[in-house]
Design a protein around this motif. Structure first.
Motif, PDB file in Angstrom:
ATOM      1  N   LEU A  74       0.811  -1.211   0.000  1.00 50.66           N
ATOM      2  CA  LEU A  74       0.000   0.000   0.000  1.00 50.66           C
ATOM      3  C   LEU A  74       0.852   1.272   0.000  1.00 50.66           C
ATOM      4  N   TRP A  88       3.037   4.468  -1.058  1.00 52.32           N
ATOM      5  CA  TRP A  88       2.977   5.339  -2.212  1.00 52.32           C
ATOM      6  C   TRP A  88       4.094   4.955  -3.189  1.00 52.32           C
ATOM      7  N   SER A 141       1.565   1.133  -4.444  1.00 46.20           N
ATOM      8  CA  SER A 141       0.123   0.977  -4.551  1.00 46.20           C
ATOM      9  C   SER A 141      -0.343   1.206  -5.985  1.00 46.20           C
ATOM     10  N   VAL A 158      -2.939   2.647  -6.725  1.00 45.71           N
ATOM     11  CA  VAL A 158      -3.610   3.954  -6.715  1.00 45.71           C
ATOM     12  C   VAL A 158      -2.587   5.031  -7.044  1.00 45.71           C
ATOM     13  N   ARG A 159      -2.799   5.741  -8.142  1.00 44.99           N
ATOM     14  CA  ARG A 159      -1.824   6.724  -8.616  1.00 44.99           C
ATOM     15  C   ARG A 159      -2.194   8.162  -8.288  1.00 44.99           C
ATOM     16  N   PHE A 194      -2.668  10.927  -5.710  1.00 41.50           N
ATOM     17  CA  PHE A 194      -2.145  11.023  -4.352  1.00 41.50           C
ATOM     18  C   PHE A 194      -3.253  11.242  -3.328  1.00 41.50           C
ATOM     19  N   TRP A 247      -4.855   7.959  -2.796  1.00 40.01           N
ATOM     20  CA  TRP A 247      -3.954   7.078  -2.026  1.00 40.01           C
ATOM     21  C   TRP A 247      -3.926   7.479  -0.565  1.00 40.01           C
ATOM     22  N   ARG A 248      -3.842   8.751  -0.308  1.00 39.04           N
ATOM     23  CA  ARG A 248      -3.776   9.234   1.070  1.00 39.04           C
ATOM     24  C   ARG A 248      -5.013   8.811   1.848  1.00 39.04           C
ATOM     25  N   ALA A 277      -6.971   6.246   1.189  1.00 44.83           N
ATOM     26  CA  ALA A 277      -6.956   4.793   1.348  1.00 44.83           C
ATOM     27  C   ALA A 277      -5.957   4.350   2.405  1.00 44.83           C
ATOM     28  N   ALA A 278      -4.771   4.959   2.398  1.00 48.59           N
ATOM     29  CA  ALA A 278      -3.749   4.596   3.379  1.00 48.59           C
ATOM     30  C   ALA A 278      -4.188   4.972   4.786  1.00 48.59           C
ATOM     31  N   ASP A 316       6.168   5.018   5.517  1.00 53.27           N
ATOM     32  CA  ASP A 316       5.005   5.155   4.634  1.00 53.27           C
ATOM     33  C   ASP A 316       3.831   5.774   5.375  1.00 53.27           C
TER      34      ASP A 316
END
Length: 389
Positions: free
Chosen positions: A57, A59, A62, A64-65, A67, A70-71, A73-74, A315
């Motif tokens: 997961l 960056w 992942s 997911v591109r 950001f 991604w943020r 989701a993380a 991360d």
């Protein structure tokens, strides 16, 4: 198919046992009885377990591109593994104690509901003059010293017994200074609260930490998760005070408090900047024979089960990007390997660089210093806060 050898109940004994005898758990510092708790406690197949950790997961790894996506989701993954529900619906209902005069600031005790479970007592310092002011949420260390919590950073004007203990702590790690008082003199509102087990919420003993943490798990909760949720709530409470400029709130901590600072920045948008002193490493570089984490106990305050299947330690800090963050580590700090610090710094710079914000991430290793937050480091942090807030 290759046959897997029969397992043996054999553990790796830490080669640095002598070092462990004079240092404490991953979040702390010296402990007189540490010699009773030395050893590696790693299974002999630990390299295989480490090899399986690929942090999918993270960056850049992942799928997911975007950001922002991604943020989200993380952060959601981290929050799920805290095992403690969000407490946003709980009123803070603060009760402020009588204000007294400090050196260029007023000071008062405050107790507040950070969760639905109990109220938490803290020290609140307010600079002289007209606000709103920038503010700092100070997050205290572990240190295997539980009689004081908030008092490690703020001079306890309300308790002479704690003052003696706190002064000795400040002499040992902070060049005799109370960092909270210094910040208030320089124009910052300061809030520092006891984490569960310290000060007014303790004291637990070093040996009781494992049982405390396991009982949290048996109750479907988590000690580390509670600390994380409370710290995020404390940041939001501080930012909402009338005396505070909500756009200029930082989280600052030393040792375990450094971990708490970047974790709070990752989990709370109330934090505009963060400073972590002496707590950053790559996970794999930390899980090596002889490292203090392997002793357990103190590590439970920073252990979210299953998180390593998704994200490395840096991360998680990267969720806060591209907000300003400052990491300081001592080159002679025995709690973290130089390789671990360097690896973590590199991973974080990759994240900030991808946001065209590498100048907002400051990472330093201080030559000749160990696990301390001495006056020159403090002055560097104060100057940095003045620049970014």
């Amino acid at each position: 198919m290759r046959e897997v050898p029969m397992g043996r109940r054999r553990f790796v004994t830490g080669a640095a046992a002598a070092t462990l005898a004079t240092t404490a758990g991953v979040g702390g510092v010296g402990e007189a009885h540490a010699a009773e708790l030395v050893g590696g406690n790693l299974p002999d197949f630990h390299p295989l377990l480490k090899r399986e950790l690929d942090f999918p997961l993270a960056w850049g790894s992942s799928p997911v591109r975007d950001f922002g996506a991604w943020r989200r989701a993380a952060r959601a993954q981290v929050e799920e593994l805290l095992l403690v529900d969000r407490q946003d619906d709980v009123p803070y209902a603060p009760r402020f104690g009588e204000a007294s005069q400090g050196d260029g600031f007023t000071r008062q005790l405050v107790d507040v509901s950070l969760s639905r479970y109990e109220r938490v007592r803290g020290a609140l310092l307010t600079p002289a003059g007209r606000g709103p002011f920038p503010a700092v949420l100070l997050l205290h260390d572990h240190g295997a010293k539980f009689d004081i919590g908030k008092e490690k950073f703020v001079r306890p004007w309300y308790d002479d017994t704690r003052l003696a203990s706190a002064q000795a702590w400040a002499e040992k790690y902070f060049t005799g200074r109370f960092v909270g008082d210094e910040l208030a003199r320089r124009g910052y509102v300061v809030l520092c609260l006891d984490a569960h087990g310290w000060g007014d919420r303790g004291p637990v003993t070093y040996e009781e930490q494992q049982a405390l943490a396991s009982n949290f798990y048996n109750l479907g909760s988590s000690l580390a998760g509670l600390v994380a949720r409370e710290d995020a709530r404390a940041a939001a409470f501080l930012s909402g005070l009338d005396r505070v400029d909500r756009r200029r709130v930082a989280a600052v901590g030393f040792s375990m408090g450094g971990y708490r600072a970047w974790q709070t920045a990752a989990l709370s948008d109330a934090v505009a900047a963060a400073v972590s002193v002496c707590w950053m490493t790559g996970l794999k570089e930390m899980m090596v024979p002889g490292n203090n984490t392997l002793r357990g106990q103190s590590a439970y305050y920073m252990l979210h089960p299953g998180l390593a299947r998704h994200l490395d330690i840096p991360d998680v800090a990267g969720i806060a990007a591209p907000r300003p963050m400052y990491f300081l580590d001592g080159a002679d700090d025995t709690l973290f390997t130089a390789e671990g610090v360097e690896a973590a710094y590199a991973r974080m710079h990759t994240v900030w660089r991808s946001r065209h914000a590498d100048d907002r991430l400051r990472t330093e290793t201080w030559p000749g210093l160990g696990h301390v937050f001495v006056e020159p480091m403090q002055e560097a942090v104060f100057g940095w806060l003045d620049d970014v807030l």
